[in-house]
Design a protein around this motif. Structure first.
Motif: not given
Length: 168
Positions: A139-168
């Protein structure tokens, strides 16, 4: 009252701006800002099942203001990180401004910050609880215009969030 549709999303140039301090003369507006932050965070929790904190610039309020709600609501005005530990950890970070993306980042294990609360009282807080420490840094980073995308540890440091599974 601001809603989820008012949340700034990745790519909005305002997310990369440094925020101005909250002034004592801003206090009459403060509770409206906090109500907006609370409302949008509750909508994120309901829609995406996450959310422990939000920074004012995510709603286009370009002020140094953070709202947390982990165990209780907490207003953090004009925070300054005054110390950080050398010890760090990595985690998959998430952000309300890009709710389906996770980013691998490295953050300090412990932090100490000074800030004012909603009553304009000055506090010093040493945070040794890892989940809260990393949240404060995000949150502090947001106040300084820094997003976590700018702090990624490397180029492979991104992934999609798993979508919650609905149960019948």
């Amino acid at each position: 009252m601001k809603h989820l549709a008012d949340l700034l999303l990745l790519g909005d140039l305002r997310l990369y701006e440094t925020c101005e301090p909250v002034l004592e003369s801003d206090l009459p507006q403060l509770m409206n800002w906090v109500a907006d932050l609370h409302n949008v965070m509750e909508e994120i929790r309901s829609t995406y099942q996450f959310g422990r904190g939000i920074a004012a610039p995510q709603l286009g309020i370009m002020k140094r203001l953070i709202y947390l709600n982990v165990d209780r609501p907490q207003v953090i005005i004009n925070p300054e990180l005054v110390a950080v530990s050398e010890e760090t950890d990595e985690l998959w970070d998430d952000c309300m401004s890009f709710p389906n993306l996770l980013v691998r980042v490295r953050r300090h294990r412990n932090v100490t910050l000074t800030y004012r609360d909603e009553h304009w009282q000055l506090h010093t807080w040493t945070v040794t609880d890892w989940p809260i420490s990393e949240l404060i840094q995000h949150e502090y980073d947001h106040l300084n215009g820094v997003l976590c995308t700018m702090r990624a540890v490397d180029e492979q440091a991104f992934k999609w969030r798993p979508t919650p599974q609905s149960h019948p």
